[in-house]
Motif scaffolding. Structure first.
Motif, PDB file in Angstrom:
ATOM      1  N   PRO A 138       0.824  -1.219   0.000  1.00 52.27           N
ATOM      2  CA  PRO A 138       0.000   0.000   0.000  1.00 52.27           C
ATOM      3  C   PRO A 138       0.855   1.265   0.000  1.00 52.27           C
ATOM      4  CG  PRO A 138       0.000  -1.021   2.172  1.00 52.27           C
ATOM      5  CD  PRO A 138       0.692  -1.986   1.254  1.00 52.27           C
ATOM      6  N   LEU A 139       0.302   2.326  -0.615  1.00 51.51           N
ATOM      7  CA  LEU A 139       1.072   3.546  -0.819  1.00 51.51           C
ATOM      8  C   LEU A 139       0.496   4.754  -0.085  1.00 51.51           C
ATOM      9  CD1 LEU A 139       3.447   4.858  -2.285  1.00 51.51           C
ATOM     10  CD2 LEU A 139       1.976   5.162  -4.283  1.00 51.51           C
ATOM     11  N   HIS A 140      -0.835   4.806   0.086  1.00 50.97           N
ATOM     12  CA  HIS A 140      -1.466   5.958   0.745  1.00 50.97           C
ATOM     13  C   HIS A 140      -2.380   5.454   1.855  1.00 50.97           C
ATOM     14  CE1 HIS A 140       0.156   8.603  -2.307  1.00 50.97           C
ATOM     15  NE2 HIS A 140      -0.314   7.789  -3.231  1.00 50.97           N
ATOM     16  N   LEU A 194      -2.572   1.171  -6.327  1.00 56.02           N
ATOM     17  CA  LEU A 194      -3.006   1.461  -7.693  1.00 56.02           C
ATOM     18  C   LEU A 194      -4.430   2.016  -7.670  1.00 56.02           C
ATOM     19  CD1 LEU A 194      -1.416  -1.561  -9.597  1.00 56.02           C
ATOM     20  CD2 LEU A 194      -0.482   0.735  -9.249  1.00 56.02           C
ATOM     21  N   SER A 195      -5.389   1.362  -8.353  1.00 57.15           N
ATOM     22  CA  SER A 195      -6.749   1.901  -8.408  1.00 57.15           C
ATOM     23  C   SER A 195      -7.682   1.244  -7.400  1.00 57.15           C
ATOM     24  CB  SER A 195      -7.321   1.717  -9.825  1.00 57.15           C
ATOM     25  OG  SER A 195      -7.378   0.344 -10.164  1.00 57.15           O
ATOM     26  N   SER A 196      -7.119   0.527  -6.445  1.00 59.63           N
ATOM     27  CA  SER A 196      -7.937  -0.139  -5.427  1.00 59.63           C
ATOM     28  C   SER A 196      -7.850   0.597  -4.096  1.00 59.63           C
ATOM     29  CB  SER A 196      -7.470  -1.583  -5.228  1.00 59.63           C
ATOM     30  OG  SER A 196      -7.800  -2.368  -6.345  1.00 59.63           O
ATOM     31  N   VAL A 197      -9.003   0.724  -3.455  1.00 62.41           N
ATOM     32  CA  VAL A 197      -9.100   1.247  -2.094  1.00 62.41           C
ATOM     33  C   VAL A 197      -9.491   0.097  -1.187  1.00 62.41           C
ATOM     34  CG1 VAL A 197     -10.376   2.776  -0.558  1.00 62.41           C
ATOM     35  CG2 VAL A 197      -9.726   3.558  -2.848  1.00 62.41           C
ATOM     36  N   MET A 198      -8.753  -0.099  -0.117  1.00 61.55           N
ATOM     37  CA  MET A 198      -9.047  -1.158   0.849  1.00 61.55           C
ATOM     38  C   MET A 198      -9.209  -0.545   2.222  1.00 61.55           C
ATOM     39  SD  MET A 198      -6.125  -3.417  -0.881  1.00 61.55           S
ATOM     40  CE  MET A 198      -5.580  -1.878  -1.588  1.00 61.55           C
ATOM     41  N   HIS A 199     -10.077  -1.133   3.020  1.00 66.25           N
ATOM     42  CA  HIS A 199     -10.210  -0.653   4.395  1.00 66.25           C
ATOM     43  C   HIS A 199     -10.326  -1.834   5.348  1.00 66.25           C
ATOM     44  CE1 HIS A 199     -14.520  -1.514   4.890  1.00 66.25           C
ATOM     45  NE2 HIS A 199     -14.711  -1.016   3.683  1.00 66.25           N
ATOM     46  N   SER A 200      -9.922  -1.587   6.582  1.00 65.97           N
ATOM     47  CA  SER A 200      -9.954  -2.622   7.615  1.00 65.97           C
ATOM     48  C   SER A 200     -11.372  -2.826   8.126  1.00 65.97           C
ATOM     49  CB  SER A 200      -9.049  -2.214   8.776  1.00 65.97           C
ATOM     50  OG  SER A 200      -9.629  -1.127   9.482  1.00 65.97           O
ATOM     51  N   ALA A 201     -11.520  -3.800   8.999  1.00 65.25           N
ATOM     52  CA  ALA A 201     -12.789  -3.978   9.708  1.00 65.25           C
ATOM     53  C   ALA A 201     -13.012  -2.802  10.657  1.00 65.25           C
ATOM     54  CB  ALA A 201     -12.770  -5.287  10.487  1.00 65.25           C
ATOM     55  N   LEU A 202     -14.247  -2.601  11.045  1.00 64.92           N
ATOM     56  CA  LEU A 202     -14.608  -1.500  11.930  1.00 64.92           C
ATOM     57  C   LEU A 202     -13.858  -1.607  13.256  1.00 64.92           C
ATOM     58  CD1 LEU A 202     -16.481   0.955  12.502  1.00 64.92           C
ATOM     59  CD2 LEU A 202     -18.158  -0.686  13.409  1.00 64.92           C
ATOM     60  N   ALA A 210     -13.942  -5.980   6.534  1.00 66.37           N
ATOM     61  CA  ALA A 210     -13.034  -5.280   5.635  1.00 66.37           C
ATOM     62  C   ALA A 210     -13.557  -5.391   4.207  1.00 66.37           C
ATOM     63  CB  ALA A 210     -11.624  -5.860   5.739  1.00 66.37           C
ATOM     64  N   ALA A 211     -13.077  -4.495   3.339  1.00 65.76           N
ATOM     65  CA  ALA A 211     -13.577  -4.520   1.961  1.00 65.76           C
ATOM     66  C   ALA A 211     -12.567  -3.866   1.029  1.00 65.76           C
ATOM     67  CB  ALA A 211     -14.921  -3.801   1.868  1.00 65.76           C
ATOM     68  N   GLU A 212     -12.765  -4.127  -0.262  1.00 68.42           N
ATOM     69  CA  GLU A 212     -11.957  -3.507  -1.305  1.00 68.42           C
ATOM     70  C   GLU A 212     -12.895  -2.837  -2.295  1.00 68.42           C
ATOM     71  OE1 GLU A 212      -8.495  -4.617  -4.617  1.00 68.42           O
ATOM     72  OE2 GLU A 212      -9.360  -6.172  -3.329  1.00 68.42           O
ATOM     73  N   ILE A 213     -12.534  -1.620  -2.733  1.00 67.56           N
ATOM     74  CA  ILE A 213     -13.370  -0.836  -3.638  1.00 67.56           C
ATOM     75  C   ILE A 213     -12.522  -0.418  -4.829  1.00 67.56           C
ATOM     76  CG2 ILE A 213     -14.813   1.216  -3.873  1.00 67.56           C
ATOM     77  CD1 ILE A 213     -15.028   1.203  -0.769  1.00 67.56           C
ATOM     78  N   ALA A 214     -12.960  -0.715  -6.015  1.00 68.76           N
ATOM     79  CA  ALA A 214     -12.257  -0.302  -7.227  1.00 68.76           C
ATOM     80  C   ALA A 214     -12.766   1.067  -7.662  1.00 68.76           C
ATOM     81  CB  ALA A 214     -12.464  -1.323  -8.336  1.00 68.76           C
ATOM     82  N   VAL A 215     -11.844   1.969  -8.018  1.00 74.63           N
ATOM     83  CA  VAL A 215     -12.252   3.322  -8.384  1.00 74.63           C
ATOM     84  C   VAL A 215     -11.854   3.692  -9.814  1.00 74.63           C
ATOM     85  CG1 VAL A 215     -12.301   4.175  -6.024  1.00 74.63           C
ATOM     86  CG2 VAL A 215     -10.164   4.286  -7.332  1.00 74.63           C
ATOM     87  N   GLY A 216     -11.120   2.846 -10.521  1.00 74.66           N
ATOM     88  CA  GLY A 216     -10.891   3.065 -11.939  1.00 74.66           C
ATOM     89  C   GLY A 216      -9.776   4.013 -12.304  1.00 74.66           C
ATOM     90  N   ASP A 217      -9.024   4.513 -11.336  1.00 71.75           N
ATOM     91  CA  ASP A 217      -7.879   5.382 -11.621  1.00 71.75           C
ATOM     92  C   ASP A 217      -6.934   5.291 -10.429  1.00 71.75           C
ATOM     93  OD1 ASP A 217      -6.219   7.196 -12.868  1.00 71.75           O
ATOM     94  OD2 ASP A 217      -7.412   8.959 -12.361  1.00 71.75           O
ATOM     95  N   ASP A 218      -5.654   5.532 -10.653  1.00 74.53           N
ATOM     96  CA  ASP A 218      -4.681   5.410  -9.568  1.00 74.53           C
ATOM     97  C   ASP A 218      -5.003   6.373  -8.438  1.00 74.53           C
ATOM     98  OD1 ASP A 218      -3.357   3.458 -10.913  1.00 74.53           O
ATOM     99  OD2 ASP A 218      -1.651   4.683 -11.514  1.00 74.53           O
TER     100      ASP A 218
END
Length: 692
Positions: free
Chosen positions: A339-341, A354-362, A374-382
């Motif tokens: 992960p970068l950000h 890259l173009s994926s956003v991931m987050h931890s469990a609550l 937890a989940a992963e969300i694709a946003v289509g751009d870096d």
């Protein structure tokens, strides 16, 4: 017959120094008080232009700018020279010589008290005493204070390692820095009263087939044979569960008995845990070099003592550090991907790859399993960063900045997230340019843009804030290195690899209008590669630190120099016609209103009639300070102004020249002059005639 001479009308025009840099507005339309060329000044939030405060190297040791000096009278100088440390033969007192006058040593780093009359251990000097602390005033006091700071400055070293500082973080009152080690890996260091100290990251053992009751922090865990044991300081369960007998993860410890090599794959545990080793006992390291660290502090528990530091760098696993325990957290990315950000939002830890956003469990920053929330969300751009936004009463929002677009994620957890709303395909953000000063500010290809909440709570509007400086800013967008905020000054600051930076002072005093952002450029001899801005732990003051390409960390808003180097500053104000367009005027007097809390100096000059080539332009004139300024025909140049005092002081000078307009230049270069704030200037003139 009585002859009445015409009355000569004498006029005065006050120019408030305000507005910042403007390089695009036509000369006839630009407001007086803007500057057309500037360096190392800033717009004061209370009005006027101010010279920059300095910065100085930092490692946790005594700050150079806090140094004091002493004057010690001598009878005979002997062979003592500047730089020597003198020691009293009788008293044993000592001090480092930073200057020598006709009958006095100027000392710093003084230990003990010199006797009224004694010789020195070396140098054959004879001391008369007594010693007096910081006895001077005015310019001499400023110079000696600067020399004393230099003596302490040399004691402060760079962060150990090689290359640039890769990241800095401020956690619970301690500053941490990351830098490539010589050889392999990255070192983590903390600032202490004795300088930079390496952080011991401890050890871990990987396990699987964990069953029964999960161990807790403080349990003693031992191997079967050969005997080795440790006290558990942290545990991560990366998959499975103890209840199902499938738990797998890592056990962390900071010390152990026996041999670390006793923990080998396949070995079972005799105490504290029912599981099997899948790795040998391993010292924790940050193995991969040249990452760019992004660090936050976040609290996922119910009280302030559990706040921890989290970081990513694009080259290593996400980490968690609470001041004593360092934990690496794999999040399920493919081998070699990291992960970068990073951000905290609604009690979730967010990261991007890259173009994926991931987050931890609550509430569980170590839990990245989809079954736990937890989940992963694709946003289509870096993705280049995140920033939480104000939301409505029943929801929340986080801006997901991509390189070429901006999306808004609404909701409070994985169960209520909506699909990310495409806020804009017109602007995104450049990495490391995202900051929040009331509103969120970013640099994109089109300039600096703010993202503000509209009156319809939960919706947003964007506004460009850098139109006046676009020609200056546009070439810089490819060399952005970092940004931060200065809370006390209400500033958004962005920096570039060539050492330049842009200070945007935000004026949001009128809530019904878009905040004004007044930009002025800066130039540092040490480029800002990474930084952290934070409130002091346990207090409301602000501290700002940055790491540079030479391995040093610097504290900003500190001292009167750029780490000992002179601060060179100037401002050329726009040409001002005093609301009398194309009218020739005779300029007679110029009066500055300026203030400083200690000794300060500056130089000034002016130009008439757009500095027309029709007016003879003599060569530069050298003044006593050694600084050169332009002298124009039909104009007047004066030497430096100096004064002491904290009140606003008018500085009035006679001038003599004709022109349709006037541009004022102020400038200075010093490593000991105090901060100056100019509220404006009075221009006195007599109208003559209209230009033909």
């Amino acid at each position: 017959m009585k002859i009445t001479l015409p009355t000569v009308q004498h006029k005065s025009d006050f120019v408030a120094f305000s507005g910042g840099l403007d390089v695009i507005t036509p000369a006839a339309l630009v407001q007086p008080g803007y500057t057309r060329n500037a360096q190392n000044i800033e717009e004061d939030i209370n009005g006027g232009y101010a010279t920059l405060s300095g910065y100085e190297r930092y490692s946790g040791q005594a700050s150079p700018s806090d140094a004091i000096y002493w004057a010690l009278t001598f009878n005979t100088l002997g062979t003592i020279v500047v730089g020597d440390t003198i020691v009293g033969a009788t008293s044993g007192a000592s001090g480092k010589v930073i200057a020598i006058e006709s009958t006095r040593f100027i000392l710093t780093k003084v230990i003990g008290t010199f006797a009224s009359s004694e010789s020195t251990v070396s140098g054959s000097a004879s001391v008369a005493g007594p010693i007096v602390m910081s006895p001077e005033i005015g310019e001499l006091h400023a110079q000696y204070s600067s020399l004393a700071a230099d003596a302490y400055r040399s004691d402060i070293a760079a962060v150990p390692g090689e290359g640039a500082v890769l990241g800095v973080g401020y956690h619970k009152g301690v500053l941490y820095a990351f830098r490539n080690k010589v050889g392999t890996g990255v070192g983590m260091y903390k600032a202490t009263a004795t300088g930079w100290q390496a952080v011991s990251m401890g050890y871990y053992v990987s396990f699987d087939t964990g069953s029964g009751t999960a161990p807790v922090v403080g349990d003693t865990i031992a191997a079967f044979s050969p005997t080795a044991a440790f006290k558990l300081v942290s545990i991560t369960v990366e998959s499975g569960s103890f209840g199902a007998g499938t738990a797998a993860g890592k056990l962390y410890f900071t010390s152990y008995t026996g041999a670390l090599s006793s923990f080998v794959p396949g070995l079972g545990f005799s105490m504290g845990i029912t599981a099997t080793c899948t790795s040998a006992g391993t010292a924790i390291t940050i193995p991969n070099k040249d990452g760019r660290f992004e660090i936050i502090s976040a609290n996922f528990s119910g009280y302030t003592g559990t706040k921890k530091m989290y970081g990513v760098d694009g080259a290593n696993d996400l980490f968690e550090y609470d001041g004593s325990v360092f934990v690496q957290i794999p999040i399920g990315l493919p081998s070699g991907a990291y992960p970068l950000h990073i951000a905290e939002h609604q009690n979730h830890l967010f990261v991007s790859y890259l173009s994926s956003v991931m987050h931890s469990a609550l509430g569980a920053p170590r839990s990245w399993s989809t079954t736990s929330g937890a989940a992963e969300i694709a946003v289509g751009d870096d993705v280049v960063g995140f920033k939480s936004q104000p939301g409505a009463d029943t929801t929340a929002a986080i801006a997901i900045y991509c390189r070429n677009k901006t999306k808004i994620l609404y909701g409070t957890d994985a169960a209520s997230w909506t699909a990310p709303v495409n806020f804009s395909d017109e602007f995104g953000a450049i990495p490391y340019s995202i900051q929040k000063v009331g509103e969120t500010y970013v640099l994109d290809d089109r300039g600096v843009t703010s993202l503000s909440t509209t009156r319809n709570y939960g919706n947003f509007a964007a506004a460009s804030l850098s139109k006046r400086v676009k020609p200056w800013l546009a070439p810089k967008r490819r060399i952005v290195t970092d940004s931060h905020i200065a809370r006390d000054k209400q500033q958004y600051r962005i920096f570039f690899s060539d050492g330049t930076g842009a200070y945007f002072t935000i004026d949001n005093s009128n809530p019904s209008t878009t905040p004004a952002a007044r930009m002025l450029p800066v130039l540092f001899p040490n480029p800002v590669m990474c930084s952290v801005s934070s409130e002091v732990y346990g207090g409301g003051d602000e501290v700002i630190f940055f790491g540079s390409d030479n391995g040093f960390v610097y504290q900003m808003e500190k001292g009167t120099s750029f780490d000992g180097a002179a601060i060179e500053w100037y401002s050329d104000l726009v040409f001002n016609n005093s609301k009398m367009y194309r009218a020739l005027k005779k300029y007679r007097r110029l009066t500055f209103e300026a203030k400083s809390e200690a000794f300060a100096s500056f130089k000034s000059r002016y130009s008439l009639g757009y500095a027309s080539a029709d007016i003879a332009q003599p060569d530069y004139i050298k003044h006593a300070t050694g600084v050169t300024v332009t002298s124009y025909w039909d104009s007047f140049t004066w030497d430096s102004f100096t004064w002491d005092g904290a009140l606003t002081i008018p500085l009035s000078m006679s001038i003599d020249g004709d022109g349709e307009n006037i541009s004022i230049r102020i400038e200075g270069s010093s490593n000991y002059s105090a901060k100056l704030t100019f509220s404006g200037a009075f221009i006195e003139f007599t109208p003559l005639r209209m230009l033909r």
